[in-house]
Design a protein around this motif. Structure first.
Motif, PDB file in Angstrom:
ATOM      1  N   ASP A  88       0.848  -1.194   0.000  1.00 20.44           N
ATOM      2  CA  ASP A  88       0.000   0.000   0.000  1.00 20.44           C
ATOM      3  C   ASP A  88       0.883   1.242   0.000  1.00 20.44           C
ATOM      4  N   MET A  89       1.239   1.676  -1.194  1.00 23.21           N
ATOM      5  CA  MET A  89       2.152   2.821  -1.334  1.00 23.21           C
ATOM      6  C   MET A  89       1.536   4.121  -0.807  1.00 23.21           C
ATOM      7  N   GLN A  90       0.225   4.294  -0.957  1.00 25.14           N
ATOM      8  CA  GLN A  90      -0.423   5.522  -0.486  1.00 25.14           C
ATOM      9  C   GLN A  90      -0.322   5.633   1.029  1.00 25.14           C
ATOM     10  N   SER A  91      -0.609   4.555   1.723  1.00 26.53           N
ATOM     11  CA  SER A  91      -0.484   4.568   3.191  1.00 26.53           C
ATOM     12  C   SER A  91       0.964   4.756   3.614  1.00 26.53           C
ATOM     13  N   ALA A  92       1.885   4.179   2.865  1.00 22.46           N
ATOM     14  CA  ALA A  92       3.304   4.346   3.174  1.00 22.46           C
ATOM     15  C   ALA A  92       3.723   5.801   3.005  1.00 22.46           C
ATOM     16  N   ALA A  93       3.207   6.462   1.966  1.00 29.65           N
ATOM     17  CA  ALA A  93       3.536   7.877   1.748  1.00 29.65           C
ATOM     18  C   ALA A  93       2.969   8.739   2.865  1.00 29.65           C
ATOM     19  N   ILE A  94       1.740   8.457   3.268  1.00 36.36           N
ATOM     20  CA  ILE A  94       1.134   9.206   4.375  1.00 36.36           C
ATOM     21  C   ILE A  94       1.921   8.970   5.658  1.00 36.36           C
ATOM     22  N   SER A  95       2.318   7.741   5.891  1.00 28.94           N
ATOM     23  CA  SER A  95       3.120   7.428   7.073  1.00 28.94           C
ATOM     24  C   SER A  95       4.457   8.154   7.042  1.00 28.94           C
ATOM     25  N   LEU A  96       5.064   8.221   5.865  1.00 32.60           N
ATOM     26  CA  LEU A  96       6.330   8.937   5.727  1.00 32.60           C
ATOM     27  C   LEU A  96       6.164  10.405   6.094  1.00 32.60           C
ATOM     28  N   ILE A  97       5.099  11.035   5.599  1.00 33.95           N
ATOM     29  CA  ILE A  97       4.865  12.447   5.902  1.00 33.95           C
ATOM     30  C   ILE A  97       4.558  12.626   7.388  1.00 33.95           C
ATOM     31  N   LEU A  98       3.813  11.687   7.980  1.00 35.75           N
ATOM     32  CA  LEU A  98       3.552  11.757   9.420  1.00 35.75           C
ATOM     33  C   LEU A  98       4.847  11.650  10.223  1.00 35.75           C
ATOM     34  N   VAL A  99       5.717  10.734   9.824  1.00 33.31           N
ATOM     35  CA  VAL A  99       6.993  10.569  10.534  1.00 33.31           C
ATOM     36  C   VAL A  99       7.827  11.839  10.407  1.00 33.31           C
ATOM     37  N   VAL A 100       7.853  12.422   9.215  1.00 33.96           N
ATOM     38  CA  VAL A 100       8.590  13.682   9.031  1.00 33.96           C
ATOM     39  C   VAL A 100       8.028  14.761   9.953  1.00 33.96           C
ATOM     40  N   GLY A 101       6.697  14.865  10.025  1.00 27.84           N
ATOM     41  CA  GLY A 101       6.075  15.862  10.897  1.00 27.84           C
ATOM     42  C   GLY A 101       6.365  15.621  12.367  1.00 27.84           C
ATOM     43  N   ILE A 135       9.800  30.259  20.382  1.00 28.29           N
ATOM     44  CA  ILE A 135       9.307  29.985  19.025  1.00 28.29           C
ATOM     45  C   ILE A 135       9.514  28.515  18.678  1.00 28.29           C
ATOM     46  N   SER A 136      10.663  27.971  19.041  1.00 33.47           N
ATOM     47  CA  SER A 136      10.950  26.567  18.766  1.00 33.47           C
ATOM     48  C   SER A 136       9.962  25.650  19.488  1.00 33.47           C
ATOM     49  N   ILE A 137       9.704  25.953  20.748  1.00 34.72           N
ATOM     50  CA  ILE A 137       8.779  25.134  21.535  1.00 34.72           C
ATOM     51  C   ILE A 137       7.366  25.241  20.976  1.00 34.72           C
ATOM     52  N   LEU A 138       6.913  26.448  20.671  1.00 36.42           N
ATOM     53  CA  LEU A 138       5.572  26.626  20.111  1.00 36.42           C
ATOM     54  C   LEU A 138       5.445  25.959  18.738  1.00 36.42           C
ATOM     55  N   GLY A 139       6.470  26.109  17.903  1.00 38.11           N
ATOM     56  CA  GLY A 139       6.444  25.479  16.586  1.00 38.11           C
ATOM     57  C   GLY A 139       6.427  23.965  16.688  1.00 38.11           C
ATOM     58  N   GLY A 140       7.267  23.414  17.565  1.00 40.03           N
ATOM     59  CA  GLY A 140       7.302  21.967  17.745  1.00 40.03           C
ATOM     60  C   GLY A 140       5.992  21.429  18.278  1.00 40.03           C
ATOM     61  N   ALA A 141       5.410  22.137  19.244  1.00 40.60           N
ATOM     62  CA  ALA A 141       4.126  21.692  19.802  1.00 40.60           C
ATOM     63  C   ALA A 141       3.021  21.771  18.751  1.00 40.60           C
ATOM     64  N   SER A 142       3.012  22.837  17.961  1.00 43.40           N
ATOM     65  CA  SER A 142       1.955  22.960  16.943  1.00 43.40           C
ATOM     66  C   SER A 142       2.082  21.877  15.877  1.00 43.40           C
ATOM     67  N   ILE A 143       3.303  21.521  15.516  1.00 48.25           N
ATOM     68  CA  ILE A 143       3.474  20.438  14.539  1.00 48.25           C
ATOM     69  C   ILE A 143       3.055  19.104  15.144  1.00 48.25           C
ATOM     70  N   LEU A 144       3.339  18.889  16.428  1.00 47.16           N
ATOM     71  CA  LEU A 144       2.944  17.626  17.054  1.00 47.16           C
ATOM     72  C   LEU A 144       1.428  17.515  17.214  1.00 47.16           C
ATOM     73  N   PHE A 145       0.734  18.651  17.344  1.00 47.71           N
ATOM     74  CA  PHE A 145      -0.726  18.605  17.420  1.00 47.71           C
ATOM     75  C   PHE A 145      -1.355  18.296  16.064  1.00 47.71           C
ATOM     76  N   SER A 146      -0.643  18.598  14.991  1.00 46.52           N
ATOM     77  CA  SER A 146      -1.123  18.283  13.649  1.00 46.52           C
ATOM     78  C   SER A 146       0.060  17.810  12.808  1.00 46.52           C
ATOM     79  N   PRO A 147       0.536  16.584  13.052  1.00 45.95           N
ATOM     80  CA  PRO A 147       1.751  16.120  12.369  1.00 45.95           C
ATOM     81  C   PRO A 147       1.585  15.953  10.863  1.00 45.95           C
ATOM     82  N   MET A 148       0.369  15.666  10.405  1.00 44.06           N
ATOM     83  CA  MET A 148       0.166  15.519   8.964  1.00 44.06           C
ATOM     84  C   MET A 148       0.359  16.868   8.269  1.00 44.06           C
TER      85      MET A 148
END
Length: 178
Positions: A88-101, A135-148
Motif C-alpha cells: 500500500d504505497m499511499q499509506s506508506a507515503a502518508i506514514s512517511l509524511i507523518l513521521v517527518v512531521g 518559538i521553537s517550543i511553540l512550533g514543535g508543539a503545533s506540529i505535534l498537534f497536527s503532524p500531517m
C-alpha cells in the motif's frame, strides 16, 4: 587549479543542480507522487537490506545459534516492512509524511527546551535566545498537534529548498568560465 579538475567540479555542480531541480520540482508540483516514490525507495532499501542480512545469516560460520536466530529475525522484519510498503504505497507515503512531521516537531521541542536550559550559560543578552527557544517550543508543539499538516509543510519546504538550490547551481554551472 588544473583545467581537468575545474571541468570535473563544473560538471559536478551542473549535475547536482539538475538533480536538485528535478527532485525539488517533483516534490513541489507532485507532492503525493514524490512521497510515494520516496516511500518506494525506502521499501526497496528495506528489502535489499533484509535480503543481504538473510544471505549473511546462512554464510556465517563463526556465529552461534542465538546470534543467527537474532539476525534471521531482524532480516525477516526488514523484508516484511519493505513488502508492506509496496502493498500500500499511499499509506506508506502518508506514514512517511507523518513521521517527518512528528520527528520535526520533537526536534524543535527538544531544541527549544535545550536553549532554555542553557540560557544562564549564554552571554548577558539572553533576549534573542529566549525568543528563539519559545518559538521553537511553540512550533514543535503545533506540529505535534497536527503532524500531517506539519509534515506536508516540511515536505513542501524541502521541495522548494531543493528547487531553489538546484536553480542556483544550474546558473552557477552556466556562468562558470571554461
Amino acid at each position: 587549479m588544473s583545467e581537468e579538475f575545474f571541468t570535473k567540479v563544473r560538471r559536478t555542480i551542473g549535475f547536482d543542480g539538475l538533480i536538485s531541480t528535478i527532485i525539488g520540482a517533483l516534490i513541489v508540483f507532485l507532492p503525493n507522487r514524490s512521497a510515494r516514490a520516496a516511500a518506494g525507495m525506502i521499501g526497496a532499501a528495506l528489502i535489499a537490506v533484509g535480503l543481504f542480512k538473510l544471505i549473511f545469516v546462512f554464510r556465517r560460520d563463526a556465529e552461534n545459534g542465538m546470534a543467527r536466530l537474532g539476525n534471521l529475525i531482524v532480516s525477516v522484519i526488514y523484508l516484511v516492512a519493505g513488502i508492506f510498503i509496496f502493498v500500500d504505497m499511499q499509506s506508506a507515503a502518508i506514514s512517511l509524511i507523518l513521521v517527518v512531521g512528528i520527528l520535526t516537531g520533537i526536534t524543535w521541542l527538544i531544541e527549544g527546551f535545550v536553549q532554555l536550559a542553557i540560557l544562564n550559560k549564554l552571554a548577558t543578552n539572553k533576549t534573542w535566545s529566549t525568543i528563539s527557544a519559545i518559538i521553537s517550543i511553540l512550533g514543535g508543539a503545533s506540529i505535534l498537534f497536527s503532524p500531517m499538516w506539519g509534515g506536508l509543510v516540511v515536505w513542501t519546504f524541502f521541495g522548494i529548498t531543493l528547487l531553489i538550490i538546484g536553480i542556483f547551481k544550474l546558473i552557477q554551472y552556466f556562468t562558470l568560465k571554461n
